[in-house]
Design a protein around this motif. Structure first.
Motif: not given
Length: 180
Positions: A46-47, A49-72
């Motif tokens: 399924f879609c 988030m991490k799989s979608i980010l691997q398709l991106s050519r952009s900087n995905t640091t902010s979304i990675g931080v959001l994933i970590t903060v959400d996880g906590v």
């Protein structure tokens, strides 16, 4: 009834709904600003988030931080609260004097705790684990546990504690064994 009245219920429900909408909007807004490669095929069920980010050519640091903060905040913190509540429940159960009462209480708690652990631990490890070269295959496996096994296990665990359901299963097994 004093603590959990209708007003408290509505406030908690509205808070949870608004938090979910806000969280989803954060991801949608951040992803809408990314540029993607020409490939539109995700190596996942399924879609995720991490799989979608691997398709991106952009900087995905902010979304990675959001994933970590959400996880906590939305994953690890509630999981710790559940474990703490179970510590209190287990300590209360240990104070029950009758052996049958303790057994019944532990039976009820252990089945619920099993489903909660399976659901929470797979969800947390899926979103919080560091990336490796085997990450996509691990993510697929954890997703299957999180999306398929935990929801199937939940009603199964609770229905097997019902005496009527157990008797019906025993009847079906005895009928099947007579046929074979």
């Amino acid at each position: 009834m004093l603590i959990m009245n209708h007003r408290t219920y509505l406030i908690l429900a509205a808070f949870c709904c608004n938090l979910g909408v806000f969280n989803a909007m954060m991801y949608a807004l951040l992803i809408s600003h990314l540029s993607f490669s020409s490939s539109r095929e995700i190596n996942h069920f399924f879609c995720h988030m991490k799989s979608i980010l691997q398709l991106s050519r952009s900087n995905t640091t902010s979304i990675g931080v959001l994933i970590t903060v959400d996880g906590v905040l939305l994953g690890f913190f509630p999981f710790i609260l559940i474990l703490v509540s179970y510590i209190y429940i287990i300590s209360t159960i240990l104070n029950i004097h009758s052996k049958s009462g303790r057994h019944k209480a532990f039976s009820s708690c252990s089945s619920h705790l099993t489903v909660v652990l399976l659901f929470c631990l797979t969800s947390l490890s899926l979103n919080m684990k560091p990336e490796t070269k085997f990450s996509q295959e691990q993510d697929k496996f954890l997703s299957m546990l999180y999306i398929v096994v935990a929801p199937i296990l939940n009603p199964l665990v609770y229905s097997l504690r019902n005496k009527d359901v157990l008797q019906a299963i025993k009847r079906q097994i005895s009928r099947a064994s007579k046929i074979w």
